[in-house]
Design an enzyme around this catalytic site. Structure first.
Site, mmCIF file in Angstrom:
data_model
loop_
_atom_site.group_PDB
_atom_site.id
_atom_site.type_symbol
_atom_site.label_atom_id
_atom_site.label_comp_id
_atom_site.label_asym_id
_atom_site.label_seq_id
_atom_site.Cartn_x
_atom_site.Cartn_y
_atom_site.Cartn_z
ATOM 1 N N CYS A 108 0.791 -1.231 0.000
ATOM 2 C CA CYS A 108 0.000 0.000 0.000
ATOM 3 C C CYS A 108 0.823 1.280 0.000
ATOM 4 O O CYS A 108 0.276 2.361 -0.207
ATOM 5 C CB CYS A 108 -0.953 0.008 1.192
ATOM 6 S SG CYS A 108 -2.124 -1.360 1.170
ATOM 7 N N HIS A 128 -9.263 3.452 -1.786
ATOM 8 C CA HIS A 128 -7.855 3.073 -1.621
ATOM 9 C C HIS A 128 -7.393 2.221 -2.809
ATOM 10 O O HIS A 128 -7.329 1.001 -2.715
ATOM 11 C CB HIS A 128 -7.702 2.312 -0.298
ATOM 12 C CG HIS A 128 -6.333 1.824 0.002
ATOM 13 N ND1 HIS A 128 -5.184 2.405 -0.521
ATOM 14 C CD2 HIS A 128 -5.912 0.792 0.794
ATOM 15 C CE1 HIS A 128 -4.132 1.746 -0.057
ATOM 16 N NE2 HIS A 128 -4.542 0.763 0.728
ATOM 17 N N CYS A 188 0.016 2.123 6.560
ATOM 18 C CA CYS A 188 0.460 0.795 6.957
ATOM 19 C C CYS A 188 0.703 -0.034 5.696
ATOM 20 O O CYS A 188 0.258 0.319 4.602
ATOM 21 C CB CYS A 188 -0.566 0.122 7.857
ATOM 22 S SG CYS A 188 -2.221 -0.043 7.130
#
Length: 457
Positions: free
Chosen positions: A137, A394, A426
Site C-alpha cells: 500500500c 484506496h 500501513c
C-alpha cells in the site's frame, strides 16, 4: 510565475547575507536547509539541492467495478496523470530521467509493460525509461521517494513518481494468496504474513482496545470531510478530469463520460446506519464494510527536480521532499505501521511529531487509523482534513501519489500557518511508511520560519 520567482529571490537573500553584521551567523544552518547537511556545504548550496515537487496531480478515485472507471484500463488512467504533470508545467517530456510507478495487484511483468504503454500514450519519447515498484500500500509513496533519492544521488535531474491501480481490472485473491511456501507454517511471523488484512484489523482492535463505536465515528467523519471538500470545489486543484467511457453490463452500450469527482463518498453516512452492518472478517468482531477502505480505481503522478533547476525553469514550487522512512512491525498487527513510521520520518527531518501541521494517514481500516492517531496523540483537526480512504477509496498502488497531491495542495491553500506535512500508511506483511514534506512557498518573506524542536542527530 513572476511572484513565485520573487519569493525565491527573497529567500536567497536571507540565505546568502552580505552584511558584515550577519557574519556571526554564517556558519549556522539555515532554518529551511536540510537538517543533516555537512558543514562543508553552504546554506546556499543546500538550499539549491533541495528535492522539490513542482506538480502533483491525481485522477478522481472511483469505486471498483461499479464506479466511473470500471471500464477504464490502468494504462489509460496512468497516462492521464503523466500527461498532466508535463503539460501543466510546460516541461519537455524528453527531459524526464525516469518514471517510477507504484502498483500492487497486477502481475509485475504485465503492469510494467502497461506503464511503458501509458508513457507513450502521454507523449513521452523512447528515451524516457519506466519501471514499477511494489511495496504494497505504500507503493505510490515509495515511487516518489525513489525518484527523490535518485535525483539527490545524481542519477538524473528530473523524475516522476507515480502510482496506479485498477481494482476493477485486477482483483485481490478472495481466498488469500496461493502457492506460498509450506514452510511458512513452521514460522509464526512468516505465517502471519499470509493473514487476510481484515484479520489484522481485528487484531489491532482487540489488542489495543479500539471499539466499534470509535471505528464507526472515524468512518462518518471521513465521509463528512470528503463530502465537504467536494462541495467546496477545492479538490479541483489536484484532480485531472479524465475522458473515458462506461459500458452498460446488459446492453453493452458505451457512453462517453468525463470523470472528475471521487464517487465513493457518502455524504449521508451516519452512526445509526453503520451500526447495522455486520462484521466481515470475524464473528463478534468490529471491522465492517463501512469502517474499512473501499476498493477503488485511480492514479496519481508527482514531478520532482532540484530546487535550483526548478528556479532556473521558473517553475513554482509546490513542496519540498524532506525525509522518508519505512519501518517493520509485527505482521499480525500490520496496521500500526504509521505509529512507528511517522516518528522515524520526523526524526530524519530533524523534527518532532508535534512540529507537523498537517497529516495524510491512509485509512486502510478505521481500527488501525484510530490507533495510530491516538498513539501519536495527534490533533484530529490536522489529520485527513479532506477525508481519507474510507470515504475516498484506496487504489493500492496509487494511494501514496494521491496523498502527495492532496497534502501539498491543501498546504498551499492554508499558507504560512502550514509549513510541514506528513504522509503515512500501513503496509501488508507488517510495515509502515512515512514521508515529511515542507510547503513549497513557505519562504514568503520568511514570515513563518521557526526553529524545529526535533533532534537532527
Amino acid at each position: 510565475m513572476e511572484r513565485a520567482m520573487e519569493r525565491q529571490k527573497i529567500l536567497l537573500r536571507h540565505l546568502n547575507p552580505v552584511s558584515s553584521s550577519n557574519s556571526s551567523l554564517k556558519h549556522e544552518p539555515s532554518l529551511l536547509s536540510p537538517v543533516n547537511c555537512v558543514s562543508e556545504v553552504s546554506p546556499m548550496a543546500a538550499f539549491g539541492d533541495d528535492i522539490v515537487i513542482v506538480a502533483a496531480y491525481r485522477t478522481a478515485i472511483c469505486k471498483a467495478r461499479r464506479g466511473g472507471f470500471k471500464d477504464t484500463l490502468p494504462d489509460d488512467l496512468l497516462a492521464s496523470v503523466l500527461k498532466a504533470v508535463v503539460e501543466r508545467t510546460s516541461l519537455d517530456p524528453s527531459e524526464v530521467g525516469d518514471i517510477v510507478v507504484g502498483t500492487v495487484i497486477a502481475p509485475g511483468s504485465q503492469r510494467a509493460m502497461e506503464c511503458r504503454v501509458a508513457a507513450y500514450f502521454a507523449g513521452f519519447p523512447d528515451s524516457v525509461p519506466v519501471r514499477t515498484v511494489n511495496r504494497q500500500c505504500s507503493s505510490g509513496l515509495q515511487a516518489v521517494a525513489d525518484v527523490a533519492a535518485s535525483i539527490r544521488a545524481g542519477y538524473y535531474d528530473i523524475g516522476i513518481g507515480a502510482g496506479v491501480e485498477s481494482m476493477s481490472t485486477d482483483h485481490i485473491p478472495g481466498g488469500g494468496f496461493h502457492g506460498s511456501n509450506p514452510r511458512a507454517q513452521d514460522f509464526p511471523k512468516a505465517r502471519d504474513c499470509l493473514l487476510p488484512m481484515g484479520i489484522t484489523s481485528e487484531n489491532v482492535a482487540e489488542r489495543f482496545g479500539v471499539t466499534r463505536e470509535e471505528q464507526d465515528m472515524a468512518a462518518v467523519e471521513s465521509h463528512k470531510r470528503a463530502a465537504a471538500a467536494i462541495a467546496s470545489g477545492k479538490l479541483k486543484d489536484e484532480i485531472i478530469p479524465v475522458a473515458t467511457k462506461i459500458v452498460d453490463p446488459e446492453t453493452k452500450a458505451e457512453k462517453a463520460i468525463v470523470v472528475s469527482v471521487d464517487d465513493g463518498v457518502r455524504p449521508n453516512s451516519n452512526m445509526a446506519d453503520l451500526a447495522k452492518l455486520k462484521t466481515v472478517f470475524k464473528q463478534n468482531g468490529s471491522t465492517t464494510a463501512g469502517n474499512a477502505s473501499q476498493i477503488s480505481d485511480g492514479a496519481g503522478a508527482v514531478l520532482l527536480m532540484k530546487r535550483s533547476l526548478a528556479m532556473k525553469k521558473g517553475l513554482p514550487i509546490l513542496g519540498v521532499f524532506r525525509s522518508f522512512a519505512v519501518t517493520g512491525v509485527e505482521p499480525s498487527v500490520m496496521g500500526i505501521g504509521p505509529a512507528v513510521a511517522i516518528p522515524a520520518a520526523t526524526k530524519l527531518a530533524g523534527l518532532n511529531v508535534s512540529d507537523i501541521d498537517l497529516f495524510e494517514i491512509n485509512e486502510a481500516f478505521a481500527s488501525q487509523y484510530v490507533y495510530s492517531c491516538k498513539k501519536l496523540e495527534l490533533d484530529m483537526e490536522k489529520v485527513n482534513v479532506n477525508g481519507g480512504a474510507i470515504a475516498i477509496g484506496h487504489p493500492l498502488g496509487a494511494t501514496g501519489a494521491r496523498c502527495v497531491a492532496t497534502l501539498l495542495h491543501e498546504m498551499k491553500r492554508r499558507g504560512k500557518d502550514c509549513r510541514f506535512g506528513v504522509i503515512s500508511m500501513c503496509i501488508g506483511t507488517g510495515m509502515g511508511a512515512a514521508a515529511v514534506f515542507e510547503r513549497g512557498d513557505s519562504v514568503d518573506n520568511l514570515s513563518n520560519a521557526r526553529v524545529a524542536n526535533g533532534d537532527s542527530h
